[in-house]
Design an enzyme around this catalytic site. Structure first.
Site, mmCIF file in Angstrom:
data_model
loop_
_atom_site.group_PDB
_atom_site.id
_atom_site.type_symbol
_atom_site.label_atom_id
_atom_site.label_comp_id
_atom_site.label_asym_id
_atom_site.label_seq_id
_atom_site.Cartn_x
_atom_site.Cartn_y
_atom_site.Cartn_z
ATOM 1 N N GLY A 43 44.075 55.295 44.127
ATOM 2 C CA GLY A 43 44.906 55.942 42.774
ATOM 3 C C GLY A 43 44.303 55.085 41.697
ATOM 4 N N HIS A 49 35.723 57.328 40.185
ATOM 5 C CA HIS A 49 36.380 58.227 41.012
ATOM 6 C C HIS A 49 35.956 59.709 40.909
ATOM 7 C CE1 HIS A 49 39.615 54.840 41.161
ATOM 8 N NE2 HIS A 49 39.119 55.034 42.642
ATOM 9 N N GLN A 73 45.451 46.210 53.700
ATOM 10 C CA GLN A 73 44.300 45.659 53.540
ATOM 11 C C GLN A 73 44.102 44.412 52.351
ATOM 12 O OE1 GLN A 73 42.402 49.538 51.787
ATOM 13 N NE2 GLN A 73 41.910 48.406 50.110
ATOM 14 N N ASP A 162 31.658 48.815 46.165
ATOM 15 C CA ASP A 162 32.133 48.184 47.601
ATOM 16 C C ASP A 162 31.253 48.262 48.346
ATOM 17 O OD1 ASP A 162 35.096 47.747 46.448
ATOM 18 O OD2 ASP A 162 35.086 49.875 46.128
ATOM 19 N N GLN A 165 32.046 46.842 51.917
ATOM 20 C CA GLN A 165 33.125 47.917 52.599
ATOM 21 C C GLN A 165 32.322 49.240 53.174
ATOM 22 O OE1 GLN A 165 37.136 48.503 50.544
ATOM 23 N NE2 GLN A 165 36.338 50.582 50.387
ATOM 24 N N MET A 196 32.990 50.281 36.767
ATOM 25 C CA MET A 196 34.505 51.025 36.624
ATOM 26 C C MET A 196 35.141 50.411 37.957
ATOM 27 S SD MET A 196 33.630 54.383 35.115
ATOM 28 C CE MET A 196 32.732 54.581 33.412
ATOM 29 N N SER A 197 36.386 50.004 37.465
ATOM 30 C CA SER A 197 37.377 49.624 38.601
ATOM 31 C C SER A 197 38.767 49.723 38.325
ATOM 32 C CB SER A 197 37.057 48.258 39.087
ATOM 33 O OG SER A 197 38.318 47.841 39.897
#
EC number: 6.3.2.1
Length: 297
Positions: A43, A49, A73, A162, A165, A196-197
């Protein structure tokens, strides 16, 4: 099963909250032989995204998005507590983007019992994120594997930000023979270079002004490497020159070979590398990386 509609959307966004409702939905789709794209998120959606969603809409027939802040996590309970939760606005965004379905399970739906199993990613647990966030990759692998089983995508989309990951998830897919393709989408950046995060929302105005220094540092390192400078010399120069004057001490700043994420000191032709950084701006932990392709050096 619940429906959410947004006035500017051509169709209603279907919101599913239980595993059983997802499975029921999938049973109606399978006879149609349509490909499914999955964008897993926690979210607090941003343009990064949305780029994943747009890639999914290009490459698959149906796009599913999951929104679930995965507690297992987070190795820092305070980080979990402060993680931004903006479900109402997220759903409006997804409706505008024409997403077909969003899965928004509760914690008890995803984890009705304590998880007993553990993933072990070997040396990846000892470097970069694995070193500084013990248990993080295990938590990521468990939730992603559950989402893969529940939503049964053909392609799942992840961001390059990421990067380690993503490598862990790809390894899990390979080792467990998931019939799923992992599509990695380049990092989306603000005009000043900041990756962006969702965590950027936690920065103060001053912190937001400061944060692009991470990408500027990565870019400086890349330029020096491509001029033939050794990594350790670069690292020992940029930290005191660019970061320490701003009272930023990185958790890590490393040049690694992609795949193994082994730290190296020099570039070798025909191999891909990444420079990776993690640092706290104010109390917000940010990560970033920049890829170096050496095909032509």
């Amino acid at each position: 099963m619940h429906l959410f509609s947004y006035s500017t959307s051509k169709r209603a966004l279907e919101i599913l909250k239980t595993i059983s409702s997802v499975k029921q939905h999938l049973r109606t789709l399978k006879p149609q032989n349509k490909s499914i794209g999955l964008v897993p998120t926690m979210g607090a959606l941003h343009q990064g995204h949305l780029e994943l969603i747009r890639q999914s809409k290009k490459l698959t027939d149906i796009t599913f998005v999951s929104i679930f802040v995965n507690p297992i996590q987070f190795n820092n309970p305070e980080d979990l507590q402060k993680y931004p939760r903006t479900l109402a606005s997220d759903l409006e965004i997804l409706a505008k983007e024409g997403v077909d379905m969003v899965f928004t399970p509760s914690e008890s739906e995803m984890y009705p019992e304590a998880v007993m199993m553990e993933f072990d990613f070997g040396s990846m647990e000892q470097v970069l994120e694995g070193r500084f966030r013990p248990g993080h990759f295990n938590g990521v692998a468990i939730v992603v594997s559950k989402l893969f089983h529940i939503l049964e995508p053909d392609i799942s989309f992840f961001g390059q930000k990421d990067i380690q990951q993503v490598a862990v998830i790809q390894r899990m897919v390979n080792d467990l023979s998931y019939p799923i393709k992992i599509e990695v989408v380049p990092t989306m950046r603000e005009a000043d270079g900041l990756a962006m995060s969702s965590r950027n929302q936690r920065l103060s105005k001053d912190g937001r002004i400061l944060a692009p220094i991470l990408y500027k540092t990565l870019s400086k390192c890349k330029d020096e490497l491509l001029r033939g400078e050794e990594w350790f010399n670069i690292k020992n120069k940029v930290i005191p020159e660019m970061l320490e004057p701003l009272k930023i001490k990185p958790e890590y700043l490393e040049l690694v070979e992609l795949g193994s994420f082994t730290s190296v000191n020099n570039l070798t032709p025909e191999k891909p590398y990444a420079i990776c950084i993690a640092a706290h701006i104010e109390e917000v932990r940010l990560i970033d990386n920049i890829i170096i392709r050496t095909d032509h050096i």
